[in-house]
Write an enzyme that holds these catalytic residues in place. Structure first.
Site, PDB file in Angstrom:
ATOM      1  N   ASP A   1     -29.322 -51.001  99.259  1.00 33.70           N
ATOM      2  CA  ASP A   1     -31.052 -50.614  99.404  1.00 33.70           C
ATOM      3  C   ASP A   1     -30.457 -50.522  97.847  1.00 33.70           C
ATOM      4  OD1 ASP A   1     -32.019 -48.341  98.240  1.00 33.70           O
ATOM      5  OD2 ASP A   1     -31.367 -47.668  97.502  1.00 33.70           O
TER       6      ASP A   1
ATOM      7  N   ALA B   1     -32.819 -49.342  94.381  1.00 33.39           N
ATOM      8  CA  ALA B   1     -32.242 -47.924  93.787  1.00 33.39           C
ATOM      9  C   ALA B   1     -32.026 -46.616  94.066  1.00 33.39           C
ATOM     10  CB  ALA B   1     -34.227 -46.933  93.229  1.00 33.39           C
TER      11      ALA B   1
ATOM     12  N   ALA C   1     -39.595 -33.222  95.169  1.00 37.92           N
ATOM     13  CA  ALA C   1     -39.551 -35.085  95.149  1.00 37.92           C
ATOM     14  C   ALA C   1     -39.036 -36.081  95.552  1.00 37.92           C
ATOM     15  CB  ALA C   1     -39.898 -34.748  93.546  1.00 37.92           C
TER      16      ALA C   1
ATOM     17  N   MET D   1     -36.863 -38.879  99.116  1.00 33.48           N
ATOM     18  CA  MET D   1     -36.768 -40.455  98.955  1.00 33.48           C
ATOM     19  C   MET D   1     -35.714 -41.730 100.084  1.00 33.48           C
ATOM     20  SD  MET D   1     -37.579 -40.981  95.499  1.00 33.48           S
ATOM     21  CE  MET D   1     -36.289 -39.470  93.852  1.00 33.48           C
TER      22      MET D   1
ATOM     23  N   LYS E   1     -43.595 -45.642  98.898  1.00 35.63           N
ATOM     24  CA  LYS E   1     -43.824 -44.629  98.034  1.00 35.63           C
ATOM     25  C   LYS E   1     -45.530 -44.357  98.511  1.00 35.63           C
ATOM     26  CE  LYS E   1     -40.233 -45.289  96.098  1.00 35.63           C
ATOM     27  NZ  LYS E   1     -39.204 -44.801  96.654  1.00 35.63           N
TER      28      LYS E   1
ATOM     29  N   HIS F   1     -44.167 -41.346 101.046  1.00 30.82           N
ATOM     30  CA  HIS F   1     -42.881 -40.201 100.470  1.00 30.82           C
ATOM     31  C   HIS F   1     -43.914 -39.070  99.343  1.00 30.82           C
ATOM     32  CE1 HIS F   1     -40.421 -39.479  97.268  1.00 30.82           C
ATOM     33  NE2 HIS F   1     -40.458 -38.148  97.597  1.00 30.82           N
TER      34      HIS F   1
ATOM     35  N   ARG G   1     -39.041 -47.330 105.792  1.00 33.74           N
ATOM     36  CA  ARG G   1     -37.812 -46.420 106.481  1.00 33.74           C
ATOM     37  C   ARG G   1     -38.384 -45.432 107.153  1.00 33.74           C
ATOM     38  NH1 ARG G   1     -34.243 -47.281 101.074  1.00 33.74           N
ATOM     39  NH2 ARG G   1     -33.575 -49.146 101.052  1.00 33.74           N
TER      40      ARG G   1
ATOM     41  N   ASP H   1     -28.162 -44.456  99.401  1.00 25.74           N
ATOM     42  CA  ASP H   1     -28.152 -43.161  99.131  1.00 25.74           C
ATOM     43  C   ASP H   1     -29.432 -41.829  99.326  1.00 25.74           C
ATOM     44  OD1 ASP H   1     -30.067 -42.745  96.290  1.00 25.74           O
ATOM     45  OD2 ASP H   1     -29.943 -44.790  97.163  1.00 25.74           O
TER      46      ASP H   1
END
Length: 269
Positions: free
Chosen positions: A14, A16, A47, A51, A55, A58, A162, A188
């Protein structure tokens, strides 16, 4: 069998929170800000929960969270709709772009790890929750600082991001590696873990530097050992519940897993 013993041939990282942007802070502050603009205070953990997703997806997940949806209803007299997600996203993009360049620094240990993997002939792939336009900012900046995977793909290039496995399959195709069990997927976030599991790869979660832990490097170092251990334990459990095969403290430890996984592959696992 000789050289035909099955083994790990590629690692898909991944971006970030895994290889760049320690703690995954670039998107976090923007997610909070776009809701604040509408008079709605969202919590860090709200928030962070989605993740790793594309986006727009999200923001959509955040709007469907019970607490946020209720606050929205109190304020606007109705639950958030698709149009609201579109509006929020329209605010999100320019705001993220205005700061993104400052969040591309490689996470300590990542560059050295990639060098060690390449020496072993292991290919380096990558997936992300960022769009192609966002990666057009991040990738060149990271490259200037020494990090450049062999292949990169964004959710913009596949039917869905994802937790769908399509970005991983595209990596496998472009890197020329199969079956998927010869690949490790590292990330992560929970959506990272699910992406790896759904792709049939070995799925590995990273604690320090990641979004689930959600701390800056100096914060990690400043925590007393017991508190840190407790936080790491909580995230480890979340990763394992999502199907992670392994969880490691930091990115630099990844190659220690490879002999273990190769042994398992040799045993027909």
């Amino acid at each position: 069998m000789g050289n035909q013993t099955p083994q790990i041939e590629a690692v898909i990282f991944d971006w970030a929170g895994t290889t760049v942007d320690y703690g995954c802070f670039a998107p976090l502050d923007v997610f909070i800000e776009i809701f604040r603009k509408r008079g709605i205070e969202v919590l860090d953990e709200e928030a962070r929960a989605p993740m790793g997703l594309l986006k727009w997806d999200h923001i959509n997940v955040m709007c469907q969270m019970d607490r946020i949806a209720q606050v929205w209803k109190e304020k606007f007299g109705r639950l958030p709709e698709k149009k609201d997600v579109d509006d929020l996203y329209a605010d999100f993009e320019p705001m993220l772009f205005s700061i993104l360049r400052n969040y591309c620094t490689p996470i300590p240990g990542a560059i050295e790890l990639v060098e060690r993997l390449r020496k072993q002939g292991i290919k380096i792939g990558s997936t992300t929750g960022y769009t192609a336009e966002m990666m057009a900012v991040v990738a060149p900046e990271a490259k200037k600082m020494g990090y450049a995977p062999d292949f990169m793909i964004t959710p913009s290039d596949v039917p869905a991001g994802r937790p769908y496995p399509w970005m991983c399959y595209q990596n496998a195709m472009n890197l020329g590696v199969y079956p998927m069990k010869h690949i490790i997927k590292v990330g992560d976030t929970i959506s990272d873990i699910k992406e790896g599991v759904n792709a049939g790869a070995w799925s590995v979660g990273i604690l320090k530097g990641g979004s689930e832990l959600g701390l800056k490097e100096h914060e990690v170092n400043a925590l007393d050992p017991d508190t840190l251990a407790e936080k790491l334990e909580t995230v480890t459990k979340r990763f394992k519940d999502a199907g992670a095969h392994y969880v490691i403290d930091s990115i630099g430890e990844l190659d220690k897993l490879i002999p273990k996984i190769n042994q398992r592959l040799a045993n027909g696992d």
